[in-house]
Design a protein around this motif. Structure first.
Motif, PDB file in Angstrom:
ATOM      1  N   LEU A  91       0.592   4.025  -3.092  1.00  0.00           N
ATOM      2  CA  LEU A  91       0.248   5.445  -2.964  1.00  0.00           C
ATOM      3  C   LEU A  91       1.145   6.156  -3.572  1.00  0.00           C
ATOM      4  O   LEU A  91       0.950   7.312  -4.129  1.00  0.00           O
ATOM      5  CB  LEU A  91      -0.117   5.613  -1.298  1.00  0.00           C
ATOM      6  CG  LEU A  91      -1.200   5.215  -0.845  1.00  0.00           C
ATOM      7  CD1 LEU A  91      -1.450   4.956   0.734  1.00  0.00           C
ATOM      8  CD2 LEU A  91      -2.476   5.431  -1.639  1.00  0.00           C
ATOM      9  N   PRO A 144      -2.703  -1.831  -9.214  1.00  0.00           N
ATOM     10  CA  PRO A 144      -3.173  -0.388  -8.944  1.00  0.00           C
ATOM     11  C   PRO A 144      -4.554  -0.362  -9.184  1.00  0.00           C
ATOM     12  O   PRO A 144      -5.393   0.679  -8.619  1.00  0.00           O
ATOM     13  CB  PRO A 144      -2.247   0.481  -9.719  1.00  0.00           C
ATOM     14  CG  PRO A 144      -1.103  -0.329  -9.966  1.00  0.00           C
ATOM     15  CD  PRO A 144      -1.552  -1.782  -9.929  1.00  0.00           C
ATOM     16  N   TRP A 201       0.800  -1.291   0.064  1.00  0.00           N
ATOM     17  CA  TRP A 201       0.034  -0.057  -0.011  1.00  0.00           C
ATOM     18  C   TRP A 201       0.674   1.141  -0.023  1.00  0.00           C
ATOM     19  O   TRP A 201       0.518   2.275  -0.780  1.00  0.00           O
ATOM     20  CB  TRP A 201      -1.006   0.024   1.192  1.00  0.00           C
ATOM     21  CG  TRP A 201      -2.258  -0.437   0.812  1.00  0.00           C
ATOM     22  CD1 TRP A 201      -2.516  -1.938   1.023  1.00  0.00           C
ATOM     23  CD2 TRP A 201      -3.270   0.139   0.143  1.00  0.00           C
ATOM     24  NE1 TRP A 201      -3.892  -1.938   0.369  1.00  0.00           N
ATOM     25  CE2 TRP A 201      -4.115  -0.891  -0.278  1.00  0.00           C
ATOM     26  CE3 TRP A 201      -3.523   1.290  -0.563  1.00  0.00           C
ATOM     27  CZ2 TRP A 201      -5.554  -0.327  -0.886  1.00  0.00           C
ATOM     28  CZ3 TRP A 201      -4.549   1.734  -1.086  1.00  0.00           C
ATOM     29  CH2 TRP A 201      -5.648   0.651  -1.290  1.00  0.00           C
ATOM     30  N   THR A 208      -6.560   0.725  -6.061  1.00  0.00           N
ATOM     31  CA  THR A 208      -7.000   2.303  -6.132  1.00  0.00           C
ATOM     32  C   THR A 208      -7.857   3.053  -7.351  1.00  0.00           C
ATOM     33  O   THR A 208      -7.861   4.105  -7.426  1.00  0.00           O
ATOM     34  CB  THR A 208      -5.496   3.060  -6.135  1.00  0.00           C
ATOM     35  OG1 THR A 208      -4.775   2.650  -7.281  1.00  0.00           O
ATOM     36  CG2 THR A 208      -4.642   2.327  -4.741  1.00  0.00           C
ATOM     37  N   LEU A 268      -5.555  10.448  -6.817  1.00  0.00           N
ATOM     38  CA  LEU A 268      -5.870   9.285  -6.110  1.00  0.00           C
ATOM     39  C   LEU A 268      -7.298   9.263  -5.556  1.00  0.00           C
ATOM     40  O   LEU A 268      -7.694  10.629  -5.138  1.00  0.00           O
ATOM     41  CB  LEU A 268      -5.032   8.939  -4.881  1.00  0.00           C
ATOM     42  CG  LEU A 268      -3.675   8.205  -5.165  1.00  0.00           C
ATOM     43  CD1 LEU A 268      -2.679   8.385  -3.884  1.00  0.00           C
ATOM     44  CD2 LEU A 268      -4.088   6.590  -5.506  1.00  0.00           C
ATOM     45  N   GLY A 269      -8.248   8.271  -5.729  1.00  0.00           N
ATOM     46  CA  GLY A 269      -9.568   8.579  -5.302  1.00  0.00           C
ATOM     47  C   GLY A 269     -10.490   9.200  -6.299  1.00  0.00           C
ATOM     48  O   GLY A 269     -11.720   9.180  -6.084  1.00  0.00           O
ATOM     49  N   HIS A 274     -11.280   9.044  -1.326  1.00  0.00           N
ATOM     50  CA  HIS A 274      -9.830   9.520  -1.023  1.00  0.00           C
ATOM     51  C   HIS A 274      -9.978   9.252   0.584  1.00  0.00           C
ATOM     52  O   HIS A 274      -8.590   8.996   1.124  1.00  0.00           O
ATOM     53  CB  HIS A 274      -9.455  10.797  -1.309  1.00  0.00           C
ATOM     54  CG  HIS A 274     -10.380  11.862  -0.812  1.00  0.00           C
ATOM     55  ND1 HIS A 274     -11.362  12.673  -1.081  1.00  0.00           N
ATOM     56  CD2 HIS A 274     -10.153  12.548   0.590  1.00  0.00           C
ATOM     57  CE1 HIS A 274     -11.684  13.423  -0.505  1.00  0.00           C
ATOM     58  NE2 HIS A 274     -11.026  13.405   0.720  1.00  0.00           N
ATOM     59  N   LEU A 291      -8.526   5.819   1.216  1.00  0.00           N
ATOM     60  CA  LEU A 291      -7.101   5.847   0.752  1.00  0.00           C
ATOM     61  C   LEU A 291      -6.244   6.428   2.017  1.00  0.00           C
ATOM     62  O   LEU A 291      -5.119   6.030   2.310  1.00  0.00           O
ATOM     63  CB  LEU A 291      -6.640   6.371  -0.469  1.00  0.00           C
ATOM     64  CG  LEU A 291      -7.555   5.868  -1.800  1.00  0.00           C
ATOM     65  CD1 LEU A 291      -7.307   6.417  -2.913  1.00  0.00           C
ATOM     66  CD2 LEU A 291      -6.980   4.274  -2.015  1.00  0.00           C
TER      67      LEU A 291
END
Length: 535
Positions: free
Chosen positions: A368, A392, A364, A396, A406-407, A463, A466
């Motif tokens: 990220l 990924p 993880w 994610t 991200l998100g 997010h 995450l």
């Protein structure tokens, strides 16, 4: 699309599959109790049970055979890379899921539990998970006289001697267990769990095992033994209430400093392998938005508490709740808009291998930071090297070298690239991926899938999940470091710096995503306007 007949090429598989129901019964032990994973399951006795077993098995065989043949014939000769293939595949997924839903509703018991299990897997097509999710609240309760008999047999006393009151109607009925509300004679409010419909499980398990084996022999690309193996492990855990009591007590100890997390207290003097008595909590399912609104509880705070619960289970303790559907997490209101998150149903837990837990924390961190090579290296450690490039996307929602935040939702350009990659995959590749997957990896995938589903229902942005994962992945690496006090303090400092780095990178990606969206929203109309002026 319906089939009124099967061509000659499809008849042999059906004839072969038709014998599995009888085979399951033939393999049944001949002594007074069927023995399944250390559980003694009373037989019903008489020819009625024999006939019922054949009927249930035959019904399952027909449904599964029909599904397998449907896939083969409907996609025969269709180009895999074509839009027609994708459209047909979605139609077959939905048609097959609906057929399996009817099977589960008809056969009940074990089949309902199996359907619930499949619906919680993110690896299956969405048509299956959404259709079979209708089974989450379906079950047929046992007669109250059966419960009284089990209580008397386990404690040697009548139910009225142990309980001041005992509601005959269950407050919750799962596929193989049910829960009743009761009051003890000392005034304590409790929930009493009883195993419910267990008699058919042995035959049903054998039928499913034989069936999956035969299907994989006839259609090599369709291999589901991995699912049966995992499901049998899940069932054997869920049927032992003494183990469930131990799991609940361990979880309560793990979260004793978290005021928002509540685990029902176990009444050990009223708990056996077949009866579980625990503290009663009032509340509603974690994804009941109307209830949260009426109670003045912020859904985002609930989602954060749930994300932190799952994250700490996975990354820090390596001890994961194995049945994380919304009904097993209650929101219990407190004064002033506060709440407690009550964790129920501790029968199924997965204890992660320590090396796997550490590697998963590292995965993880790499996901990220989008450290491509490290992701691939960790994939090799998991035995999933050739599939690591999809990590990924799975976790994610991004592909390698993606410029999306991200998100955020995957942009059209990335979707096109991903579609091109997936077109080269076959059902055999999917089966190979699932067979190669370590049990620990499957457990965290299931948990992550359920968390994403619940957070989606609560309307919480991705997010948040995450960011929570980032914090606990780093904490998971930090908490298991050994050495002197100075060494641990240095590592804690590095950990905090690493987490801040992750947060900054995530915020930068988020900002860049917003700037890109602003650029498109402004420049495109401007270009169109200038073009009109020029023309």
């Amino acid at each position: 699309m319906k089939f009124d007949f099967f061509p000659a090429t499809a008849k042999a598989p059906l004839y072969l599959l038709a014998g599995a129901g009888i085979a399951a019964l033939a393999l049944r032990p001949d002594h007074d109790f069927a023995y399944f994973d250390h559980q003694f399951i009373p037989k019903i006795g008489g020819i009625g049970f024999e006939v019922e077993g054949v009927v249930r098995s035959s019904r399952a065989l027909y449904a599964i055979a029909f599904v397998a043949v449907d896939y083969k014939l409907s996609l025969w000769g269709v180009e895999r890379s074509s839009a027609e293939y994708r459209n047909k595949l979605e139609e077959i997924h939905l048609r097959s899921a609906q057929r399996l839903l009817k099977l589960c509703e008809k056969n009940k018991g074990f089949y309902v539990k199996a359907g619930q299990f499949v619906s919680s897997l993110r690896q299956v097509p969405k048509e299956y998970s959404s259709t079979l999710s209708k089974l989450q609240d379906k079950a047929i309760p046992s007669a109250f006289k059966d419960i009284k008999e089990v209580i008397t047999r386990n404690f040697g006393r009548d139910i009225t001697d142990l309980f001041y009151s005992f509601d005959e109607t269950p407050i919750a009925a799962a596929s193989i267990a049910q829960v009743h509300h009761a009051w003890l004679r000392d005034g304590q409010e409790v929930a009493v769990k009883y195993p419910g419909l267990r008699q058919r499980l042995a035959v049903d398990i054998r039928t499913m095992t034989i069936l999956s084996s035969l299907v994989s022999q006839i259609f090599p690309d369709y291999r589901f033994e991995w699912m049966i193996t995992e499901f049998k492990r899940v069932l054997s855990s869920e049927l032992d209430f003494l183990q469930e009591a131990k799991n609940a007590e361990r979880t309560a100890q793990n979260f004793k400093t978290k005021k928002v997390i509540k685990v029902p207290r176990i009444f050990s003097d009223l708990t056996t392998e077949q009866i579980l008595t625990m503290q009663f909590f009032h509340g509603k399912k974690v994804d009941d938005l109307d209830f949260l609104k009426d109670s003045g509880i912020n859904p985002e705070k609930v989602a954060k508490a749930l994300a932190e619960l799952f994250s700490e289970m996975i990354f820090v303790h390596g001890f994961i709740h194995g049945d994380p559907h919304p009904g097993n997490f209650l929101v219990s209101p407190n004064k002033g808009g506060g709440f407690s998150l009550v964790v129920l149903d501790h029968g199924i837990y997965k204890e992660l291998d320590e090396q796997f837990r550490a590697n998963y924390c590292q995965l993880w961190k790499a996901l990220l930071l989008m450290e491509t090579q490290k992701i691939l290296d960790i994939g090799e450690k998991f035995g999933l090297g050739q599939y690591a490039k999809y990590f990924p996307v799975i976790f994610t929602g991004r592909i390698f070298n993606s410029k999306s935040a991200l998100g955020e939702q995957m942009p059209a350009e990335d979707k096109a690239k991903l579609r091109q990659q997936l077109q080269a995959l076959t059902m055999g590749d999917f089966s190979s991926f699932m067979e190669s997957m370590p049990p620990d990896f499957l457990a965290v995938l299931r948990t992550d899938g359920q968390l994403r589903s619940i957070m989606g229902k609560l309307g919480v942005p991705a997010h948040i999940r995450l960011q929570t994962y980032a914090r606990y992945a780093i904490r998971g690496l930090s908490n298991h470091q050994h050495g002197g006090l100075l060494k641990q303090m240095i590592y804690q400092f590095k950990t905090m710096a690493c987490y801040l780095q992750l947060r900054i990178i995530m915020e930068i990606f988020k900002l860049l995503g917003k700037l890109e969206g602003w650029r498109r929203s402004v420049l495109r109309p401007l270009k169109a306007y200038l073009s009109n002026l020029i023309s």
